[in-house]
Design a protein around this motif. Structure first.
Motif, PDB file in Angstrom:
ATOM      1  N   MET A  55       3.134  -1.304   4.055  1.00 45.37           N
ATOM      2  CA  MET A  55       2.715   0.057   3.740  1.00 45.37           C
ATOM      3  C   MET A  55       3.944   0.932   3.581  1.00 45.37           C
ATOM      4  O   MET A  55       4.851   0.906   4.413  1.00 45.37           O
ATOM      5  CB  MET A  55       1.841   0.649   4.850  1.00 45.37           C
ATOM      6  CG  MET A  55       1.243   2.001   4.453  1.00 45.37           C
ATOM      7  SD  MET A  55       0.717   3.017   5.856  1.00 45.37           S
ATOM      8  CE  MET A  55       2.293   3.641   6.452  1.00 45.37           C
ATOM      9  N   VAL A  56       3.980   1.703   2.497  1.00 48.07           N
ATOM     10  CA  VAL A  56       5.095   2.611   2.237  1.00 48.07           C
ATOM     11  C   VAL A  56       4.533   4.021   2.043  1.00 48.07           C
ATOM     12  O   VAL A  56       3.788   4.261   1.091  1.00 48.07           O
ATOM     13  CB  VAL A  56       5.880   2.199   0.977  1.00 48.07           C
ATOM     14  CG1 VAL A  56       7.007   3.191   0.704  1.00 48.07           C
ATOM     15  CG2 VAL A  56       6.426   0.785   1.128  1.00 48.07           C
ATOM     16  N   PRO A  57       4.876   4.952   2.929  1.00 49.56           N
ATOM     17  CA  PRO A  57       4.443   6.341   2.724  1.00 49.56           C
ATOM     18  C   PRO A  57       5.334   7.025   1.707  1.00 49.56           C
ATOM     19  O   PRO A  57       6.522   6.700   1.593  1.00 49.56           O
ATOM     20  CB  PRO A  57       4.607   6.969   4.113  1.00 49.56           C
ATOM     21  CG  PRO A  57       5.705   6.181   4.757  1.00 49.56           C
ATOM     22  CD  PRO A  57       5.602   4.780   4.203  1.00 49.56           C
ATOM     23  N   THR A  58       4.782   7.961   0.956  1.00 52.35           N
ATOM     24  CA  THR A  58       5.600   8.664  -0.034  1.00 52.35           C
ATOM     25  C   THR A  58       4.972  10.004  -0.375  1.00 52.35           C
ATOM     26  O   THR A  58       3.803  10.254  -0.084  1.00 52.35           O
ATOM     27  CB  THR A  58       5.757   7.831  -1.315  1.00 52.35           C
ATOM     28  OG1 THR A  58       6.778   8.394  -2.130  1.00 52.35           O
ATOM     29  CG2 THR A  58       4.469   7.789  -2.123  1.00 52.35           C
ATOM     30  N   GLU A  59       5.757  10.863  -0.989  1.00 46.00           N
ATOM     31  CA  GLU A  59       5.242  12.152  -1.437  1.00 46.00           C
ATOM     32  C   GLU A  59       4.230  11.943  -2.561  1.00 46.00           C
ATOM     33  O   GLU A  59       4.324  10.987  -3.330  1.00 46.00           O
ATOM     34  CB  GLU A  59       6.386  13.044  -1.933  1.00 46.00           C
ATOM     35  CG  GLU A  59       7.430  13.350  -0.886  1.00 46.00           C
ATOM     36  CD  GLU A  59       6.853  14.059   0.330  1.00 46.00           C
ATOM     37  OE1 GLU A  59       5.963  14.923   0.146  1.00 46.00           O
ATOM     38  OE2 GLU A  59       7.284  13.750   1.453  1.00 46.00           O
ATOM     39  N   ASP A  60       3.264  12.858  -2.665  1.00 49.19           N
ATOM     40  CA  ASP A  60       2.188  12.727  -3.650  1.00 49.19           C
ATOM     41  C   ASP A  60       2.638  13.229  -5.022  1.00 49.19           C
ATOM     42  O   ASP A  60       2.059  14.153  -5.604  1.00 49.19           O
ATOM     43  CB  ASP A  60       0.946  13.495  -3.179  1.00 49.19           C
ATOM     44  CG  ASP A  60       0.372  12.917  -1.896  1.00 49.19           C
ATOM     45  OD1 ASP A  60       0.639  11.739  -1.608  1.00 49.19           O
ATOM     46  OD2 ASP A  60      -0.347  13.641  -1.193  1.00 49.19           O
ATOM     47  N   THR A  61       3.683  12.605  -5.538  1.00 52.65           N
ATOM     48  CA  THR A  61       4.246  12.983  -6.839  1.00 52.65           C
ATOM     49  C   THR A  61       4.592  11.724  -7.603  1.00 52.65           C
ATOM     50  O   THR A  61       4.696  10.623  -7.036  1.00 52.65           O
ATOM     51  CB  THR A  61       5.525  13.814  -6.662  1.00 52.65           C
ATOM     52  OG1 THR A  61       6.513  13.006  -5.986  1.00 52.65           O
ATOM     53  CG2 THR A  61       5.269  15.086  -5.854  1.00 52.65           C
ATOM     54  N   ALA A  62       4.807  11.879  -8.908  1.00 53.80           N
ATOM     55  CA  ALA A  62       5.228  10.738  -9.717  1.00 53.80           C
ATOM     56  C   ALA A  62       6.577  10.204  -9.232  1.00 53.80           C
ATOM     57  O   ALA A  62       6.790   8.986  -9.158  1.00 53.80           O
ATOM     58  CB  ALA A  62       5.308  11.137 -11.188  1.00 53.80           C
ATOM     59  N   ALA A  63       7.490  11.113  -8.881  1.00 52.20           N
ATOM     60  CA  ALA A  63       8.793  10.685  -8.363  1.00 52.20           C
ATOM     61  C   ALA A  63       8.629   9.928  -7.056  1.00 52.20           C
ATOM     62  O   ALA A  63       9.327   8.937  -6.803  1.00 52.20           O
ATOM     63  CB  ALA A  63       9.703  11.898  -8.171  1.00 52.20           C
ATOM     64  N   GLY A  64       7.698  10.390  -6.232  1.00 49.85           N
ATOM     65  CA  GLY A  64       7.429   9.688  -4.984  1.00 49.85           C
ATOM     66  C   GLY A  64       6.914   8.279  -5.243  1.00 49.85           C
ATOM     67  O   GLY A  64       7.297   7.323  -4.553  1.00 49.85           O
ATOM     68  N   TYR A  89       0.852  -1.187   0.000  1.00 50.94           N
ATOM     69  CA  TYR A  89       0.000   0.000   0.000  1.00 50.94           C
ATOM     70  C   TYR A  89       0.885   1.233   0.000  1.00 50.94           C
ATOM     71  O   TYR A  89       1.646   1.468   0.939  1.00 50.94           O
ATOM     72  CB  TYR A  89      -0.926   0.019   1.222  1.00 50.94           C
ATOM     73  CG  TYR A  89      -1.683   1.330   1.377  1.00 50.94           C
ATOM     74  CD1 TYR A  89      -2.164   2.014   0.259  1.00 50.94           C
ATOM     75  CD2 TYR A  89      -1.910   1.886   2.624  1.00 50.94           C
ATOM     76  CE1 TYR A  89      -2.838   3.221   0.392  1.00 50.94           C
ATOM     77  CE2 TYR A  89      -2.589   3.085   2.770  1.00 50.94           C
ATOM     78  CZ  TYR A  89      -3.050   3.748   1.644  1.00 50.94           C
ATOM     79  OH  TYR A  89      -3.706   4.944   1.770  1.00 50.94           O
ATOM     80  N   ILE A  90       0.798   2.043  -1.065  1.00 46.41           N
ATOM     81  CA  ILE A  90       1.563   3.283  -1.164  1.00 46.41           C
ATOM     82  C   ILE A  90       0.660   4.416  -0.650  1.00 46.41           C
ATOM     83  O   ILE A  90      -0.271   4.843  -1.336  1.00 46.41           O
ATOM     84  CB  ILE A  90       2.010   3.555  -2.624  1.00 46.41           C
ATOM     85  CG1 ILE A  90       2.659   2.304  -3.220  1.00 46.41           C
ATOM     86  CG2 ILE A  90       2.945   4.748  -2.656  1.00 46.41           C
ATOM     87  CD1 ILE A  90       3.836   1.766  -2.446  1.00 46.41           C
ATOM     88  N   ASN A  91       0.964   4.879   0.542  1.00 41.59           N
ATOM     89  CA  ASN A  91       0.124   5.861   1.244  1.00 41.59           C
ATOM     90  C   ASN A  91       0.614   7.281   0.955  1.00 41.59           C
ATOM     91  O   ASN A  91       1.586   7.493   0.230  1.00 41.59           O
ATOM     92  CB  ASN A  91       0.152   5.566   2.746  1.00 41.59           C
ATOM     93  CG  ASN A  91      -1.028   6.164   3.498  1.00 41.59           C
ATOM     94  OD1 ASN A  91      -1.722   7.049   3.008  1.00 41.59           O
ATOM     95  ND2 ASN A  91      -1.257   5.670   4.703  1.00 41.59           N
ATOM     96  N   HIS A  92      -0.054   8.266   1.548  1.00 38.40           N
ATOM     97  CA  HIS A  92       0.404   9.651   1.486  1.00 38.40           C
ATOM     98  C   HIS A  92       1.750   9.777   2.208  1.00 38.40           C
ATOM     99  O   HIS A  92       2.278   8.810   2.760  1.00 38.40           O
ATOM    100  CB  HIS A  92      -0.627  10.583   2.128  1.00 38.40           C
ATOM    101  CG  HIS A  92      -1.855  10.793   1.280  1.00 38.40           C
ATOM    102  ND1 HIS A  92      -1.813  11.429   0.061  1.00 38.40           N
ATOM    103  CD2 HIS A  92      -3.152  10.448   1.484  1.00 38.40           C
ATOM    104  CE1 HIS A  92      -3.034  11.482  -0.448  1.00 38.40           C
ATOM    105  NE2 HIS A  92      -3.866  10.889   0.389  1.00 38.40           N
ATOM    106  N   SER A  93       2.276  10.978   2.281  1.00 35.30           N
ATOM    107  CA  SER A  93       3.640  11.211   2.761  1.00 35.30           C
ATOM    108  C   SER A  93       3.798  10.957   4.257  1.00 35.30           C
ATOM    109  O   SER A  93       2.823  10.969   5.014  1.00 35.30           O
ATOM    110  CB  SER A  93       4.028  12.665   2.469  1.00 35.30           C
ATOM    111  OG  SER A  93       3.276  13.544   3.298  1.00 35.30           O
TER     112      SER A  93
END
Length: 349
Positions: free
Chosen positions: A217-226, A182-186
């Motif tokens: 679960m992996v949080p990441t920035e809300d960008t394509a790079a993220g 699950y790729i979550n928000h940052s």
């Protein structure tokens, strides 16, 4: 066309008195006020909308508190705004977009105390949100498009994130996927208590346990790079993963690109489901995204109608309305490849 001077002459008062009746900046006797209003009616005098609002203590304008980031409004956020705007317009109201976040207490206090807005819609709600505390203190009518941790006495219209995540996981499980990321928000969103990020985190863990499958679960920035960075990390932590859920549509596009560049087929090798996504973005992706489509326009309109009803009836009761996202299967989800590894009964944290 009649002027303020004409009204003053007809009512037998000064021009400043007419102005005070319109703006409400000074107390005017009821008899004088009635005389001025009668003169306006006789002369068909049309003051501007703001003056009429100040005179009646109503502006017929509601504010939408939506913090804007550097990326601006995406298609999903725009749907909420569009739905709210249309519902306000149909009721004879205007909607004003106010870029006010949870940390902008001074700006919100200024907006609320000027009384230029009849009430507020609050978006991007945190579990503990300073805007809610301040609006309560100032006794300003408001409705949340989101939910705080304690909803007592609040009116809330929101996505049913728990049901949405459960439906998304069930879709992948039905296709035979046993290891899901699950790729979550940052990380900052999670740390600040951003409602959607926290609720989906808990819902994902509960769904893994309910279905007896493995996940991360992996949080990441809300960008394509993220999204690119997050799917790399997820594959490192869970080499056997065949399914991906992602919360942000920009990140989803990065995930698709990264998987393609890694030589993996979507959905042949890895299935991707985007949650709380607009149909516009889902259809533009390549392949077209299987998505839990956001009911943004419906929720924006519903929240506006609830606010206007509370304004009309001076209602302060607790209200909650939740709508799940709807699964729309497109080109990024398919049956999992058969693996020889045993299913893990516990989720990887």
């Amino acid at each position: 066309m009649a002027t303020m001077t004409d009204v003053a002459r007809r009512a037998g008062v000064s021009v400043s008195t007419v102005s005070y009746v319109l703006t409400g900046t000074r107390p005017i006797s009821e008899a004088t006020r009635d005389r001025v209003l009668a003169a306006m009616a006789e002369l068909d005098y049309q003051p501007n909308a703001m003056a009429r609002g100040l005179a009646s203590r109503k502006s017929n304008i509601v504010g939408l508190l939506l913090p804007l980031t550097g990326r601006g409004l995406g298609a999903t956020e725009t749907a909420f705004v569009t739905g709210a705007t249309e519902a306000a317009r149909e009721a004879g109201y205007h909607l004003m977009l106010c870029p006010v976040g949870a940390a902008d207490s001074d700006e919100l206090q200024s907006l609320a105390t000027q009384r230029l807005l009849d009430g507020f819609l609050v978006m991007e709600v945190q579990l503990t949100d300073r805007r809610v505390e301040l609006l309560r203190k100032l006794e300003s009518p408001f409705v949340l498009i989101g939910r705080t941790e304690d909803g007592a006495g609040l009116a809330c219209v929101d996505i049913d994130f728990e049901q949405t995540v459960d439906d998304a996981v069930a879709h992948l499980v039905d296709l035979g996927h046993e290891t899901i990321a699950y790729i979550n928000h940052s990380p900052a969103s999670l740390a600040s208590g951003y409602g959607p990020a926290k609720r989906t985190e808990a819902a994902f863990q509960a769904a893994l346990e309910r279905h007896g499958i493995t996940g991360v679960m992996v949080p990441t920035e809300d960008t394509a790079a993220g999204g690119r960075a997050a799917i790399q990390r997820a594959r490192e932590e869970c080499p056997a993963l065949t399914g991906v859920l992602v919360m942000n549509e920009n990140a989803a596009l990065g995930i698709l690109a990264e998987l393609r560049e890694a030589g993996l087929d979507v959905p042949g090798d890895v299935s991707v489901v985007s949650m709380v996504t607009s149909e516009v973005v889902a259809d533009l992706a390549s392949p077209a995204l299987t998505a839990m489509t956001s009911p943004g326009a419906v929720l924006g309109a519903a929240a506006t109608r609830v606010l206007l009803k509370r304004l009309a009836e001076d209602d302060g009761s607790t209200y909650e309305e939740l709508l799940p996202c709807a699964l729309e299967v497109r080109g990024t989800s398919g049956r999992a490849k058969k693996r020889k590894t045993a299913r893990s009964a516990r989720a990887k944290r």
